[in-house]
Scaffold this active site. Structure first.
Site, PDB file in Angstrom:
ATOM      1  N   ASP A 211       0.816  -1.233   0.000  1.00  0.00           N
ATOM      2  CA  ASP A 211       0.000   0.000   0.000  1.00  0.00           C
ATOM      3  C   ASP A 211       0.841   1.271   0.000  1.00  0.00           C
ATOM      4  O   ASP A 211       0.538   2.229   0.723  1.00  0.00           O
ATOM      5  CB  ASP A 211      -0.961   0.003   1.194  1.00  0.00           C
ATOM      6  N   ASP A 238      -0.478  -4.453  -3.729  1.00  0.00           N
ATOM      7  CA  ASP A 238      -1.458  -3.358  -3.917  1.00  0.00           C
ATOM      8  C   ASP A 238      -0.811  -1.985  -3.736  1.00  0.00           C
ATOM      9  O   ASP A 238      -1.408  -1.088  -3.139  1.00  0.00           O
ATOM     10  CB  ASP A 238      -2.610  -3.513  -2.915  1.00  0.00           C
TER      11      ASP A 238
END
Length: 389
Positions: A211, A238
């Site tokens: 992230d 991600d």
């Protein structure tokens, strides 16, 4: 991820290209590392750039190119912290307020409030790696006051809520060390969270693991736009995610290996709202990694709180893709969300990982013509940050 790797990555040069350079299609040259050599500061709409990256054209400084404030860790500037300079900036500005940040590492949390639009942060070093703004909170890091943990959004080293924000020639990082904190299982650790509209990141490095870069908006009903030019983004799981509309042009997207022989993560996790046709566009970018071949996915569809209206959109076009991306480039998300129901596509890519298979949807030339930096970013106000002056 690991302290040893993080130290090494902070020393990797980044691509900080001249702003006036017209980008063409390109592939990595022999011997290229994670980030090409930086160039000198470049002109912007107000005139030629000074050696410290500030403006020298006409403006409120009489053409002398002085920033509005200077941050220097050694005390020889107006402020010793970036946040102090932001706090002192005027609220409700209608033209850029330029903060020059001198070389050094600034270990602090930085927040740009919605009341302070048009802030510009400019690193004055020779390369983006010379100015590092970083912190090390993760989702599961306990708050000092004992009220719980930070959560994903709260883990951000830098949070941008002010519209028309610009950053140039510096590094944003989340230095959370996963190996040193096995007790923390929620390891999302954001380097930069954006929730505002009309943001420009030029020659900026974003360092993290899971992230890294959270490009979001103020609410699900609001579309926020961001433009990333000649940037370097690294991570593993991600590491580019959110519901914003974002264009990455001429960037290096670096997937870190997690040491797996089968799955070393996902580049994107878009949560684009169904009503918004434009999520993430990667154009003239390089997707690189030292992970084994076929072990990294270009993305998977994130549905926050299982929202069925979050139908992620990603297009990778005219880019070079390394062998770390395999024949199936997209992955399902946990909870039963299939990548085939998302809006994922590619167009005219090249490189050992630019495979054309039944599991990698491709746009035709006619279809791709509707998905350009201009169409992604124009909105109702005709915003065009990619125009050269």
């Amino acid at each position: 991820m690991h302290a040893r790797r993080r130290t090494r990555l902070l020393a990797i040069p980044v691509a900080v290209a001249v702003l006036g350079l017209v980008l063409g299609a390109f592939a990595p040259t022999a011997g290229a590392t994670a980030g090409a050599p930086a160039t000198t500061a470049a002109p912007d709409a107000t005139g030629e750039a000074a050696p410290d990256g500030t403006r020298t054209g006409p403006g409120r400084h009489g053409g002398h190119g002085r920033p509005d404030a200077t941050v220097s860790a050694d005390g020889r500037g107006d402020f010793t912290s970036v946040q102090a300079a932001i706090d002192a900036a005027p609220a409700g500005a209608t033209e850029p307020w330029v903060i020059a940040v001198r070389p050094g590492e600034y270990r602090e949390l930085v927040k740009v409030p919605a009341t302070k639009p048009f802030l510009t942060l400019v690193g004055t070093g020779r390369t983006a790696q010379d100015v590092v703004i970083a912190y090390d909170n993760a989702n599961g890091t306990p708050k000092p006051d004992g009220t719980g943990t930070y959560g994903t959004s709260g883990s951000a080293s830098v949070t941008v809520d002010g519209a028309d924000f610009t950053a140039r020639n510096l590094t944003f990082a989340n230095l959370f060390d996963e190996a040193a904190h096995p007790e923390i299982t929620n390891r999302q650790a954001v380097a930069v969270l954006t929730r505002a509209d009309r943001l420009v990141f030029d020659g900026v490095r974003f360092l993290g693991n899971q992230d890294t870069l959270y490009v979001n908006s103020a609410s699900a009903a609001v579309v926020a736009r961001a433009y990333f030019r000649d940037c370097y983004v690294e991570g593993d799981v991600d590491f580019v995610f959110g519901r914003a509309t974002a264009v990455f042009e001429g960037c290096e997207i670096r997937s870190l290996t997690r040491g797996s022989a089968t799955n070393n993560g996902y580049v994107t996790a878009p949560s684009t709202m169904m009503a918004n046709p434009y999520g993430f566009l990667f154009t003239r970018c390089r997707f690189t990694s030292d992970a084994p071949a076929g072990t990294v996915f270009l993305g998977r569809p994130w549905h926050p709180s299982n929202d069925p209206d979050a139908i992620g959109q990603v297009l990778v076009r005219d880019s070079w893709i390394g062998a770390h991306v395999g024949a199936t480039a997209w992955s399902d998300f946990s909870g039963g969300w299939s990548w085939r129901d998302a809006r994922f596509a590619e167009h005219h890519n090249r490189g050992p990982g630019a495979l054309v298979t039944p599991d990698r949807p491709q746009l035709t030339r006619a279809e791709a013509a509707a998905f350009t930096p201009r169409t992604y970013l124009a909105g109702d106000d005709g915003w065009a940050p990619f125009r050269r002056s």
